[in-house]
Design a protein around this motif. Structure first.
Motif, PDB file in Angstrom:
ATOM      1  N   CYS A   1       0.847  -1.193   0.000  1.00 29.00           N
ATOM      2  CA  CYS A   1       0.000   0.000   0.000  1.00 29.00           C
ATOM      3  C   CYS A   1       0.883   1.245   0.000  1.00 29.00           C
ATOM      4  CB  CYS A   1      -0.912   0.002   1.218  1.00 29.00           C
ATOM      5  SG  CYS A   1      -1.970   1.463   1.329  1.00 29.00           S
TER       6      CYS A   1
ATOM      7  N   GLU B   1      -8.980  -0.100   2.748  1.00 30.40           N
ATOM      8  CA  GLU B   1      -9.241   0.870   3.816  1.00 30.40           C
ATOM      9  C   GLU B   1      -8.814   2.277   3.405  1.00 30.40           C
ATOM     10  OE1 GLU B   1      -7.565   1.949   8.267  1.00 30.40           O
ATOM     11  OE2 GLU B   1      -7.330  -0.096   7.546  1.00 30.40           O
ATOM     12  N   HIS B   2      -7.625   2.394   2.839  1.00 24.15           N
ATOM     13  CA  HIS B   2      -7.150   3.714   2.437  1.00 24.15           C
ATOM     14  C   HIS B   2      -7.865   4.209   1.184  1.00 24.15           C
ATOM     15  CE1 HIS B   2      -3.586   3.004   5.187  1.00 24.15           C
ATOM     16  NE2 HIS B   2      -4.243   4.051   5.646  1.00 24.15           N
TER      17      HIS B   2
ATOM     18  N   TYR C   1      -0.209   4.388   0.407  1.00 33.14           N
ATOM     19  CA  TYR C   1      -0.861   5.518   1.069  1.00 33.14           C
ATOM     20  C   TYR C   1       0.117   6.192   2.035  1.00 33.14           C
ATOM     21  CZ  TYR C   1      -4.449   8.212   3.481  1.00 33.14           C
ATOM     22  OH  TYR C   1      -5.205   9.225   3.999  1.00 33.14           O
TER      23      TYR C   1
ATOM     24  N   VAL D   1      -3.262   1.131  -3.346  1.00 29.52           N
ATOM     25  CA  VAL D   1      -3.602   1.301  -1.938  1.00 29.52           C
ATOM     26  C   VAL D   1      -4.483   0.151  -1.482  1.00 29.52           C
ATOM     27  CG1 VAL D   1      -3.377   3.825  -1.946  1.00 29.52           C
ATOM     28  CG2 VAL D   1      -5.595   2.798  -2.425  1.00 29.52           C
TER      29      VAL D   1
ATOM     30  N   GLN E   1     -10.798   5.975   2.493  1.00 28.50           N
ATOM     31  CA  GLN E   1     -10.429   7.278   3.051  1.00 28.50           C
ATOM     32  C   GLN E   1     -10.214   8.303   1.939  1.00 28.50           C
ATOM     33  OE1 GLN E   1      -7.179   7.126   5.851  1.00 28.50           O
ATOM     34  NE2 GLN E   1      -8.100   5.443   6.985  1.00 28.50           N
ATOM     35  N   ILE E   2      -9.573   7.888   0.871  1.00 30.61           N
ATOM     36  CA  ILE E   2      -9.347   8.779  -0.282  1.00 30.61           C
ATOM     37  C   ILE E   2     -10.686   9.184  -0.892  1.00 30.61           C
ATOM     38  CG2 ILE E   2      -8.407   8.908  -2.634  1.00 30.61           C
ATOM     39  CD1 ILE E   2      -6.129   7.042  -1.557  1.00 30.61           C
TER      40      ILE E   2
ATOM     41  N   GLU F   1       1.301   7.964   5.145  1.00 31.34           N
ATOM     42  CA  GLU F   1       0.831   8.049   6.531  1.00 31.34           C
ATOM     43  C   GLU F   1       1.563   9.109   7.332  1.00 31.34           C
ATOM     44  OE1 GLU F   1       1.024   3.964   7.997  1.00 31.34           O
ATOM     45  OE2 GLU F   1      -1.156   3.980   7.812  1.00 31.34           O
TER      46      GLU F   1
ATOM     47  N   THR G   1       4.920   5.289   4.238  1.00 31.24           N
ATOM     48  CA  THR G   1       3.704   4.750   3.630  1.00 31.24           C
ATOM     49  C   THR G   1       3.180   3.577   4.440  1.00 31.24           C
ATOM     50  OG1 THR G   1       5.024   3.376   2.154  1.00 31.24           O
ATOM     51  CG2 THR G   1       4.296   5.500   1.281  1.00 31.24           C
ATOM     52  N   CYS G   2       1.918   3.235   4.223  1.00 30.17           N
ATOM     53  CA  CYS G   2       1.248   2.152   4.942  1.00 30.17           C
ATOM     54  C   CYS G   2       2.001   0.831   4.795  1.00 30.17           C
ATOM     55  CB  CYS G   2      -0.186   2.031   4.413  1.00 30.17           C
ATOM     56  SG  CYS G   2      -1.098   0.579   5.003  1.00 30.17           S
TER      57      CYS G   2
END
Length: 73
Positions: free
Chosen positions: A19, A61-62, A21, A58, A65-66, A23, A39-40
């Motif tokens: 992922c 879950e992310h 994403y 991603v 969020q996006i 963080e 990153t995640c």
């Protein structure tokens, strides 16, 4: 110790990506003083990864969020 090679979402297929994403930031590379992004890095298989643009995957879950952040924009 054996490294876990399974996707962290489905726990069925081998992970082939992580992922991407972001963080957090703030880690500074001491060689050239560039800021690095944390990153995640959740392990993902091809089927569970959500590709949001070229070379950027991603976790689900992310991705949610996006999607939520974009709907507020």
């Amino acid at each position: 110790m054996t490294e876990n090679i399974l996707c962290e979402i489905c726990n069925e297929r081998e992970h082939t990506r992580l992922c991407d994403y972001a963080e957090g930031t703030g880690i500074v590379n001491s060689i050239d003083f560039q800021e690095l992004t944390e990153t995640c890095d959740k392990k993902l298989c091809r089927k569970c990864a959500i590709n949001i643009w070229a070379n950027c995957d991603v976790c689900p879950e992310h991705a949610e969020q996006i999607k939520a952040k974009l709907s507020k924009a």
